[in-house]
Motif scaffolding. Sequence first.
Motif, short mmCIF file in Angstrom:
data_model
loop_
_atom_site.label_atom_id
_atom_site.label_comp_id
_atom_site.label_asym_id
_atom_site.label_seq_id
_atom_site.Cartn_x
_atom_site.Cartn_y
_atom_site.Cartn_z
N PRO A 1 -19.55 -1.24 -2.86
CA PRO A 1 -19.16 -0.49 -4.08
C PRO A 1 -18.42 0.64 -3.81
CG PRO A 1 -21.34 -0.13 -3.63
CD PRO A 1 -20.82 -1.37 -2.65
N GLY A 2 -17.24 0.89 -4.38
CA GLY A 2 -16.52 2.17 -4.50
C GLY A 2 -15.62 2.09 -3.04
N LEU B 1 -4.81 -3.74 -11.38
CA LEU B 1 -5.87 -3.09 -10.23
C LEU B 1 -5.42 -4.15 -9.00
CD1 LEU B 1 -7.58 -0.77 -10.01
CD2 LEU B 1 -9.46 -2.41 -10.41
N ILE B 2 -5.45 -3.51 -7.93
CA ILE B 2 -5.24 -4.23 -6.33
C ILE B 2 -6.47 -4.88 -6.27
CG2 ILE B 2 -3.15 -2.75 -5.71
CD1 ILE B 2 -5.31 -1.19 -4.09
N SER C 1 -12.25 1.32 -0.88
CA SER C 1 -10.81 0.73 -1.47
C SER C 1 -10.67 -0.63 -1.05
CB SER C 1 -9.83 1.82 -0.50
OG SER C 1 -8.72 1.27 -0.58
N THR D 1 0.89 -1.11 0.19
CA THR D 1 -0.04 -0.08 0.10
C THR D 1 1.12 1.25 0.09
OG1 THR D 1 -0.13 -0.01 2.45
CG2 THR D 1 -1.85 -1.01 1.19
N ILE E 1 -8.49 -2.09 0.37
CA ILE E 1 -7.62 -2.13 1.55
C ILE E 1 -8.80 -1.88 2.78
CG2 ILE E 1 -5.52 -1.14 3.04
CD1 ILE E 1 -4.59 -1.70 0.20
N ASP F 1 -20.93 -7.52 -4.82
CA ASP F 1 -21.16 -6.01 -4.90
C ASP F 1 -21.55 -5.32 -3.61
OD1 ASP F 1 -22.29 -3.50 -6.83
OD2 ASP F 1 -20.45 -3.65 -5.84
#
Lengths: 290, 316
Positions: free
Chosen positions: B246-247, B208-209, B249, B176, B251, B243
């Motif tokens: 959503p949105g 993408l992570i 992170s 990170t 982490i 889902d």
Amino acid sequence: MEQNNSLTPFPQGLASPPGAMTPVMPIFSPTMRYNTGLTPQPVQNTNSLSLLEEQQRQQQQQQQQQQATPQLYHSQVSTTTALPGNTPVHTTPLTPMTPITPATPASESSGILPQLQNIVSTVNLGCKLDLKTIALRARNAEYNPKRFAAVIMRIREPRTTALIFSSGKMVCTGAKSEVQSRLAARKYARVVQKLGFPAKFLDFKIQNMVGSCDVKFPIRLEGLVLTHQQFSSYEPELFPGLIYRMIKPRIVLLIFVSGKVVLTGAKVRAEIYEAFENIYPILKGFRKTT
Amino acid sequence: MASTSRGDSLPKVQCPNHPDAILVEDYRAGDMICPECGLVVGDRVIDVGSEWRTFTNEKATNDPSRVGDAQNPLLNGGDLSTMISKGTGAASFDEFGNSKYQNRRTMSSADRAMLNAFKEITTMSDRINLPRNIIDRTNNLFKQVYEQKSLKGRSNDAIASACLYIACRQEGVPRTFKEICAVSRISKKEIGRCFKLILKALETSVDLITTGDFMSRFCSNLGLPKQVQIAATYIARKAVELDLVPGRSPISVAAAAIYMASQASAEKKTQKEIGDIAGVADVTIRQSYRLIYPRAADLFPPDFKFDTPVDKLPQL
């Protein structure tokens, strides 16, 4: 002179230069010299044409506009072509011009119009200013030379903020339309003028326009960044939205999972609209199905 | 030590009995031996071994068998210059006590910044125990960026930190930004800016992570058993698939999944502990946890042994 249909809402003098990719959006603005469709006055009419020829030329321009408008909502490969040979020789009664919504464009238009949220413009007042007197005598002005070398002035109508520099240049931010930005800049110039400086209004230019809209469906940003790698940047650690840098028109879009889109970097309103029309089919392809 | 390769112009020696056998070189004795029959085919091969032999008992500080620094010339652009070292005897000092031959500083001014950056990269990587392959990849990225000169104005440390971040991502073991910040003096904002600029300059992109990239590291730092780690990985993956978040992170989702898994097991960890390890605020964990809590029963792997049943999970 045969009057054009008085219902035409646009000034007839507006014409996109031949070969332009973005037709000019006719906007009613009090600053435009030749407004209202009632007395069509050509803006750049240098030759002494007869009235008939003038009419033809304007019809031609209108036809160009009409043909151009469906193309506005095409995908990227649209061109507005001047068709000099197709105009009728005799004047025909003009059909009332509808506002720019395409009749049946090849690809569906989104039906959503981005709203302008912020306009940044600059103007040169043309004289050196003494910021200290401005700050002391004007209302709603703050000046902290240690922090920033300009006077920050605000007016309530239109709700805007201006940065006024000692060189005489001014930045006006916060307006919601081009007309309001110009009006606000004029108001600031009048304030400065009333304080005793010989302020002029030179080189008013809109530097940046920000618009936002909502596509009303959630978006799969991971899919979008996979397919449009060279334009997109999606780093959830840094910013929750996807940053899409469109090449043509040169606009940066912030696309969020909720379906909200912010468009910025435009110099004219048409670029925002064009950019949104370009991105809308792409976003539809990445709609979340659940 | 690899011996010099035989050129094409030289006649190939072969064993007369086994012409197809590849000869084995014994460089200590200077022979080429056929592996099939043991026949010594060629001898008097030039010995490329070291001239001196050092024994481990000797405390000699200088090693006569090394004739040069073992740096990789690929990165430095071929450092063949000679440095004059400090003198050892009394004769190396002139009348004022200054050493003669002072000029040992100007070795390669152009690469000095690069060498400095490599040293910094190695220091940063050692702090988080990164393997040699990531360090090499970071060095290569830095060299490419440095030679391109498109990010010349930026601090070299910021570019080095961003290269380290990209290298970890490219090797499939992303760190990170906060973890890189912890070993670097540069702010997360600046590293993020340099990261985007470098991707543009080198015209590459990174994957993408995902939540699974961080599970093993976070769980082992927290001391959670393997079962909990597997459960947390499963929970996070399921949450993203369904889902529910959503949105958010990845982490934060990973941290919330670890929290749920640990609370359901015998090894319960607080949000604050997980937040410290993952670098997320505990309110962020709370937010993501609230989103996955309603479907908690679906998120656990089917073979998970609950210490605390699903309905007794803490509700925040």
